[in-house]
Design an enzyme around this catalytic site. Structure first.
Site, PDB file in Angstrom:
ATOM      1  N   LYS A  72      -4.274 -32.000   4.294  1.00  0.00           N
ATOM      2  CA  LYS A  72      -4.791 -33.248   4.851  1.00  0.00           C
ATOM      3  C   LYS A  72      -3.928 -34.411   4.376  1.00  0.00           C
ATOM      4  CE  LYS A  72      -8.515 -35.359   3.222  1.00  0.00           C
ATOM      5  NZ  LYS A  72      -9.936 -35.630   2.931  1.00  0.00           N
ATOM      6  N   ARG A 116     -17.618 -33.925   4.517  1.00  0.00           N
ATOM      7  CA  ARG A 116     -17.483 -33.005   3.387  1.00  0.00           C
ATOM      8  C   ARG A 116     -17.747 -33.709   2.070  1.00  0.00           C
ATOM      9  NH1 ARG A 116     -13.481 -35.487   0.138  1.00  0.00           N
ATOM     10  NH2 ARG A 116     -11.376 -34.709   0.549  1.00  0.00           N
ATOM     11  N   GLN A 144     -19.657 -43.930   4.399  1.00  0.00           N
ATOM     12  CA  GLN A 144     -19.910 -42.924   3.370  1.00  0.00           C
ATOM     13  C   GLN A 144     -21.328 -43.041   2.828  1.00  0.00           C
ATOM     14  OE1 GLN A 144     -19.722 -39.676   1.767  1.00  0.00           O
ATOM     15  NE2 GLN A 144     -17.796 -40.298   2.705  1.00  0.00           N
ATOM     16  N   ASP A 165     -25.207 -53.416  -1.623  1.00  0.00           N
ATOM     17  CA  ASP A 165     -23.835 -53.616  -1.171  1.00  0.00           C
ATOM     18  C   ASP A 165     -23.414 -55.038  -1.544  1.00  0.00           C
ATOM     19  OD1 ASP A 165     -21.914 -52.032   1.046  1.00  0.00           O
ATOM     20  OD2 ASP A 165     -21.555 -54.197   0.924  1.00  0.00           O
ATOM     21  N   GLY A 228     -16.832 -42.890  -5.190  1.00  0.00           N
ATOM     22  CA  GLY A 228     -15.805 -43.802  -4.702  1.00  0.00           C
ATOM     23  C   GLY A 228     -14.458 -43.693  -5.367  1.00  0.00           C
ATOM     24  N   ALA A 229     -14.408 -43.318  -6.646  1.00  0.00           N
ATOM     25  CA  ALA A 229     -13.135 -43.325  -7.370  1.00  0.00           C
ATOM     26  C   ALA A 229     -12.291 -42.113  -6.988  1.00  0.00           C
ATOM     27  CB  ALA A 229     -13.378 -43.344  -8.872  1.00  0.00           C
ATOM     28  N   ASP A 230     -11.229 -42.353  -6.220  1.00  0.00           N
ATOM     29  CA  ASP A 230     -10.320 -41.272  -5.851  1.00  0.00           C
ATOM     30  C   ASP A 230      -8.862 -41.653  -6.091  1.00  0.00           C
ATOM     31  OD1 ASP A 230      -9.962 -43.083  -3.836  1.00  0.00           O
ATOM     32  OD2 ASP A 230     -10.467 -41.721  -2.196  1.00  0.00           O
ATOM     33  N   SER A 301     -17.041 -37.018  -8.359  1.00  0.00           N
ATOM     34  CA  SER A 301     -16.571 -36.416  -7.108  1.00  0.00           C
ATOM     35  C   SER A 301     -15.322 -37.143  -6.625  1.00  0.00           C
ATOM     36  CB  SER A 301     -17.682 -36.501  -6.056  1.00  0.00           C
ATOM     37  OG  SER A 301     -17.250 -36.036  -4.796  1.00  0.00           O
TER      38      SER A 301
END
Length: 333
Positions: A72, A116, A144, A165, A228-230, A301
């Site tokens: 991806k 996913r 999300q 938010d 959120g942390a990627d 995640s």
């Protein structure tokens, strides 16, 4: 495998029609379980920064009915909505036969990435949330946030939702859309401390670069999903929250590099070895999940290509069954 139709091209609409959330959750859980049992190799990831955003490539092999490989490529540009009226996260997934390398499908990645990610939280909640969890706070009311709520409603008896938010208007829109759809009370809030303190579950799914979920906001027994942390710049959780909780990761090595775990390690309040488990080992039955009703559990995640290949395989197999998509002969001539 070399289909007569050649390589399938699948649009975002195709993918959305072919990937029910329930099937995505089941496929993602199977992928975590396979990884926990050592039946597939570790997925790989590469990230490259760009102006006001960045790209990441995630790749994995997974045997379902047949062996699949997926790669991806996603671009993450969180100003896209306001500047260009386009999605913040967009890209492509290439699905190939892992036995001979044939490219089976090229598909839009947006729906798979959204679904996913929510599916992984639902899987984690099965093992790490209290089974009677009914009150949830969603931090981040975009696409999300929507799928996180829909996915958690598949595995928990939700009855009340606090929607938080930075945009109050977005939280109100979230409540207005999802409350009638799901038949759940959804309350937009501005006081995060009070909302989280009343919640059994808290999901953070924002692009924040500074933590906003403090340790003292979270009551005993809460399940926290940090979504959120990627990348190494993003952060949602107080490092002291992780250090005082039972932490489960999707992939510990990856979380130590780009997840909220990364910041706890950098602060010196945790080491990667302090992580209780990866989710795959729990899904495989090799380790128990929640140990008591009082402990705080955290799922870090960061998103893995195993989730992508599992979901992409469902999309492809359903497309072949239903005659969906457009065939294209890349190797013609």
């Amino acid at each position: 495998m070399k289909p007569a139709s050649g390589t399938l091209l699948l649009t975002r609409a195709d993918v959305a029609a072919l990937l029910p959330l329930e099937e995505c959750i089941a496929a993602v859980e199977d992928a975590f379980r396979a990884h926990g049992l050592g039946r597939c190799s570790a997925p790989a990831a590469l990230g490259l920064p760009s102006v006001d955003g960045g790209f990441h490539i995630k790749a994995a092999l997974l045997r379902v009915a047949v062996p699949y490989f997926a790669a991806k490529l996603n671009g993450n540009f969180f100003h896209n909505g306001e500047r260009f009226a386009m999605p913040s996260i967009q890209g492509l997934i290439i699905l190939a036969d892992a036995g001979n390398g044939y490219p089976l499908a090229v598909m839009d990645s947006i729906e798979i990435t959204i679904l996913r990610t929510g599916a992984a939280t639902a899987v984690a909640a099965r093992y790490l949330a209290r089974p009677d969890s009914s009150v949830i706070t969603i931090c981040g009311c975009g696409n999300q946030g929507r799928v996180q709520l829909r996915a958690l409603a598949k595995v928990l008896p939700l009855r009340h939702v606090y929607a938080f938010d930075v945009s109050g208007a977005q939280a109100k829109q979230f409540a207005g859309e999802l409350a009638p759809e799901m038949g759940i009370d959804i309350e937009p809030v501005t006081d995060l401390r009070t909302a989280v303190g009343k919640s059994d579950v808290c999901v953070t799914c924002t692009p924040s670069k500074k933590f906003f979920l403090h340790r003292d906001y979270v009551a005993p027994g809460t399940f926290v999903a940090a979504v959120g942390a990627d990348n190494e710049e993003k952060q949602e959780l107080d490092p002291d929250l992780l250090a005082s909780s039972r932490v489960v990761t999707d992939l510990t090595e990856q979380c130590a590099e780009i997840g909220d775990l990364h910041h706890a390690v950098s602060r010196g309040v945790m080491r990667p070895g302090d992580v209780y488990s990866e989710l795959g080992a729990i899904a495989a039955g090799l380790k128990p999940g929640r140990a008591s009703n009082e402990e705080i559990t955290v799922f870090d995640s960061t998103g893995t290509a195993l989730q992508d290949v599992a979901a992409a395989a469902v999309v492809y197999e359903r497309a072949m069954q239903q005659g969906a998509g457009t065939g294209f002969q890349f190797q013609k001539g």
